[in-house]
Design an enzyme around this catalytic site. Structure first.
Site, PDB file in Angstrom:
ATOM      1  N   GLY A 176       2.659  -1.094   4.282  1.00 48.49           N
ATOM      2  CA  GLY A 176       2.727   0.324   3.954  1.00 48.49           C
ATOM      3  C   GLY A 176       4.162   0.755   3.718  1.00 48.49           C
ATOM      4  O   GLY A 176       4.740   0.529   2.651  1.00 48.49           O
ATOM      5  N   GLU A 210      -7.200   4.862   7.329  1.00 50.24           N
ATOM      6  CA  GLU A 210      -7.004   6.279   6.987  1.00 50.24           C
ATOM      7  C   GLU A 210      -8.208   6.818   6.224  1.00 50.24           C
ATOM      8  O   GLU A 210      -8.534   8.008   6.308  1.00 50.24           O
ATOM      9  CB  GLU A 210      -5.690   6.440   6.203  1.00 50.24           C
ATOM     10  CG  GLU A 210      -4.491   6.283   7.141  1.00 50.24           C
ATOM     11  CD  GLU A 210      -3.239   5.713   6.506  1.00 50.24           C
ATOM     12  OE1 GLU A 210      -3.112   5.729   5.276  1.00 50.24           O
ATOM     13  OE2 GLU A 210      -2.371   5.232   7.270  1.00 50.24           O
ATOM     14  N   GLY A 262       2.008   2.478  10.648  1.00 51.07           N
ATOM     15  CA  GLY A 262       2.956   3.570  10.495  1.00 51.07           C
ATOM     16  C   GLY A 262       3.638   3.983  11.780  1.00 51.07           C
ATOM     17  O   GLY A 262       4.287   5.028  11.840  1.00 51.07           O
ATOM     18  N   ASN A 276       0.875  -1.173   0.000  1.00 52.50           N
ATOM     19  CA  ASN A 276       0.000   0.000   0.000  1.00 52.50           C
ATOM     20  C   ASN A 276       0.912   1.223   0.000  1.00 52.50           C
ATOM     21  O   ASN A 276       1.453   1.581   1.043  1.00 52.50           O
ATOM     22  CB  ASN A 276      -0.894  -0.025   1.250  1.00 52.50           C
ATOM     23  CG  ASN A 276      -1.705   1.242   1.400  1.00 52.50           C
ATOM     24  OD1 ASN A 276      -1.778   2.057   0.475  1.00 52.50           O
ATOM     25  ND2 ASN A 276      -2.311   1.420   2.565  1.00 52.50           N
ATOM     26  N   TRP A 277       1.070   1.800  -1.178  1.00 54.75           N
ATOM     27  CA  TRP A 277       2.002   2.930  -1.298  1.00 54.75           C
ATOM     28  C   TRP A 277       1.469   4.192  -0.614  1.00 54.75           C
ATOM     29  O   TRP A 277       2.214   5.131  -0.401  1.00 54.75           O
ATOM     30  CB  TRP A 277       2.272   3.244  -2.767  1.00 54.75           C
ATOM     31  CG  TRP A 277       3.117   2.232  -3.494  1.00 54.75           C
ATOM     32  CD1 TRP A 277       3.544   1.020  -3.023  1.00 54.75           C
ATOM     33  CD2 TRP A 277       3.635   2.341  -4.835  1.00 54.75           C
ATOM     34  NE1 TRP A 277       4.296   0.391  -3.982  1.00 54.75           N
ATOM     35  CE2 TRP A 277       4.364   1.174  -5.103  1.00 54.75           C
ATOM     36  CE3 TRP A 277       3.536   3.326  -5.821  1.00 54.75           C
ATOM     37  CZ2 TRP A 277       5.006   0.963  -6.333  1.00 54.75           C
ATOM     38  CZ3 TRP A 277       4.161   3.113  -7.039  1.00 54.75           C
ATOM     39  CH2 TRP A 277       4.897   1.943  -7.291  1.00 54.75           C
ATOM     40  N   LYS A 278       0.192   4.224  -0.330  1.00 52.77           N
ATOM     41  CA  LYS A 278      -0.450   5.444   0.197  1.00 52.77           C
ATOM     42  C   LYS A 278      -0.141   6.617  -0.734  1.00 52.77           C
ATOM     43  O   LYS A 278      -0.002   6.405  -1.941  1.00 52.77           O
ATOM     44  CB  LYS A 278       0.011   5.697   1.640  1.00 52.77           C
ATOM     45  CG  LYS A 278      -0.146   4.443   2.504  1.00 52.77           C
ATOM     46  CD  LYS A 278      -0.052   4.704   3.968  1.00 52.77           C
ATOM     47  CE  LYS A 278      -0.226   3.374   4.700  1.00 52.77           C
ATOM     48  NZ  LYS A 278      -0.354   3.530   6.137  1.00 52.77           N
ATOM     49  N   GLU A 316      -5.839  -4.720  10.370  1.00 52.81           N
ATOM     50  CA  GLU A 316      -4.832  -3.682  10.571  1.00 52.81           C
ATOM     51  C   GLU A 316      -5.172  -2.880  11.825  1.00 52.81           C
ATOM     52  O   GLU A 316      -5.972  -1.931  11.760  1.00 52.81           O
ATOM     53  CB  GLU A 316      -4.792  -2.737   9.365  1.00 52.81           C
ATOM     54  CG  GLU A 316      -4.370  -3.385   8.073  1.00 52.81           C
ATOM     55  CD  GLU A 316      -3.738  -2.368   7.128  1.00 52.81           C
ATOM     56  OE1 GLU A 316      -2.631  -2.630   6.644  1.00 52.81           O
ATOM     57  OE2 GLU A 316      -4.344  -1.310   6.887  1.00 52.81           O
ATOM     58  N   SER A 374       2.979  -1.951  10.447  1.00 57.94           N
ATOM     59  CA  SER A 374       4.408  -2.006  10.788  1.00 57.94           C
ATOM     60  C   SER A 374       5.035  -3.378  10.534  1.00 57.94           C
ATOM     61  O   SER A 374       5.883  -3.819  11.307  1.00 57.94           O
ATOM     62  CB  SER A 374       4.639  -1.555  12.236  1.00 57.94           C
ATOM     63  OG  SER A 374       4.273  -0.184  12.383  1.00 57.94           O
ATOM     64  N   HIS A 404      -9.635   1.183   4.397  1.00 59.41           N
ATOM     65  CA  HIS A 404      -8.399   1.421   5.153  1.00 59.41           C
ATOM     66  C   HIS A 404      -8.704   2.399   6.294  1.00 59.41           C
ATOM     67  O   HIS A 404      -9.519   3.303   6.141  1.00 59.41           O
ATOM     68  CB  HIS A 404      -7.317   1.987   4.230  1.00 59.41           C
ATOM     69  CG  HIS A 404      -5.981   2.019   4.888  1.00 59.41           C
ATOM     70  ND1 HIS A 404      -5.621   3.020   5.759  1.00 59.41           N
ATOM     71  CD2 HIS A 404      -4.931   1.158   4.846  1.00 59.41           C
ATOM     72  CE1 HIS A 404      -4.403   2.767   6.220  1.00 59.41           C
ATOM     73  NE2 HIS A 404      -3.967   1.646   5.678  1.00 59.41           N
TER      74      HIS A 404
HETATM   75  P1  PGA Z   1       2.556   0.393   7.632  1.00 64.93           P
HETATM   76  O1  PGA Z   1       1.096   0.595   6.944  1.00 64.93           O
HETATM   77  O2  PGA Z   1       3.108  -0.908   7.101  1.00 64.93           O
HETATM   78  O3  PGA Z   1       3.351   1.582   7.168  1.00 64.93           O
HETATM   79  O4  PGA Z   1       2.341   0.358   9.091  1.00 64.93           O
HETATM   80  C1  PGA Z   1       0.232  -0.482   6.707  1.00 64.93           C
HETATM   81  C2  PGA Z   1      -1.031   0.028   6.077  1.00 64.93           C
HETATM   82  O5  PGA Z   1      -1.487   1.124   6.424  1.00 64.93           O
HETATM   83  O6  PGA Z   1      -1.622  -0.654   5.201  1.00 64.93           O
END
Ligand code: PGA
Length: 248
Positions: free
Chosen positions: A229, A95, A170, A9-11, A164, A208, A93
Site C-alpha cells: 500500500g 477495506e 497502514g 495498491n495505490w488505494k 493481509e 506495512s 481487500h
Molecule cells: P500498507 O497497505 O502497505 O499501506 O499497509 C497494504 C494494503 O492494504 O494492501
C-alpha cells in the site's frame, strides 16, 4: 518454482501529475526479477495503460463488480477493466470487506467474474487484531479462503492469494516474518485440501511492507511477494521492495 510478484495498491491516492512521475520512475528503472504490477484507481486506468505500455509492468484495479453488466450504479465490470489492459484486480481487500460490507460469498463471486474475463484476481484474506488476540486467525482466514475455493474449484489455480492481517495494514506494524509465514503455510495446506495445486499458488503478504522489512518477509518459504500500500506510492521504496522479492 512459484511466481514471485510485487503489486502496488495505490488505494484512493494519486493525481494525473503524481501518477505520471511515479510511473515514469518505475518504467525507467531496471526490471526486477519478479512480476511487478500497479493497481490504480479506476479513473487513472487509461493514463496508466498508456504510460506502462511496453514496460513489462502489469496494470491492475482495486475492485470489480460481481456482476457481468447491468443496473449497478457506480460499479465497474471486470470486462471493462480488461478493455483498459488490466491483467489483475484486487478482490476482498479488508477495506472493501470492512467499509463496504463485502462478505466471503461476494468476494468469491468477484474472483469468479475476474477469471471469466481473463483477469487474475488477487484475493485478500486476513484477520482483525481482536480475532488474532482470540486465537481465531486460522479459523477466520481459513473460512475466507474456503469460500473462494468452493466456488472456483480447480479454477482457483488461477488466483493470487494475499494474506493481509487487518491490524498490519497502514499501521506501520507489519506481521513478523514468522507470524506471516505461519499463516501462509496454513493457507497453502488448506488449499491443498481442496485438491488444487497449492504448491504453485502465489501467496503475497501485505501490511506495512517497507524496504527495511521486505527482505526478511520474502525470505520465508511460503511468502512469494507482497501487496504494497503506502510504500507503493514512492518509486524508490516500491522498487527496493521489488528488488527484495526478486532476490529470492
Ligand atoms: P500498507 O497497505 O502497505 O499501506 O499497509 C497494504 C494494503 O492494504 O494492501
Amino acid at each position: 518454482m512459484r511466481r514471485t510478484m510485487v503489486a502496488g495498491n495505490w488505494k484512493m491516492h494519486g493525481s494525473l501529475q503524481a501518477n505520471r512521475e511515479l510511473l515514469d520512475a518505475l518504467v525507467a528503472a531496471p526490471r526486477p526479477a519478479c512480476e511487478l504490477a500497479v493497481c490504480v484507481p479506476f479513473p487513472y486506468l487509461a493514463q496508466a495503460q498508456a504510460l506502462l505500455d511496453g514496460s513489462g509492468i502489469a496494470l491492475g484495479a482495486q475492485d470489480c463488480s460481481m456482476h457481468e453488466q447491468g443496473a449497478y450504479t457506480g460499479e465497474v465490470a471486470a470486462g471493462m477493466l480488461r478493455e483498459f489492459g488490466c491483467g489483475h484486480v484486487i478482490v476482498g481487500h479488508s477495506e472493501r470487506r470492512g467499509l463496504h460490507g463485502e462478505n466471503d460469498a461476494v468476494v468469491a463471486a468477484k474472483a469468479q467474474r475476474a477469471l471469466a474475463c481473463g483477469l487474475t484476481p488477487i484475493v485478500c484474506v486476513g484477520e482483525t487484531l481482536e480475532q488474532r488476540e482470540q486465537a481465531q486467525t486460522e479459523a477466520v482466514v481459513g473460512l475466507q479462503l474456503d469460500a473462494v475455493l468452493h466456488l472456483l474449484g480447480a479454477q482457483a489455480e488461477g488466483i493470487v492469494l494475499a494474506y493481509e492481517p487487518v491490524w498490519a495494514i497502514g499501521t506501520g506494524r507489519s506481521a513478523s516474518a514468522a507470524q506471516a509465514q505461519q499463516v501462509h503455510a496454513f493457507l497453502r495446506e488448506r488449499a491443498r485440501h481442496h485438491k488444487i495445486d497449492a504448491d504453485a499458488l502465489p501467496m503475497l503478504y501485505g501490511g506495512s511492507v517497507k524496504p527495511d522489512n521486505a527482505r526478511e518477509l520474502f525470505a520465508q518459504p511460503d511468502i512469494d511477494g507482497g501487496l504494497i500500500g503506502g510504500a507503493s506510492l514512492k518509486a524508490a521504496d516500491f522498487l527496493a521492495i521489488a528488488a527484495a522479492a526478486g532476490s529470492h
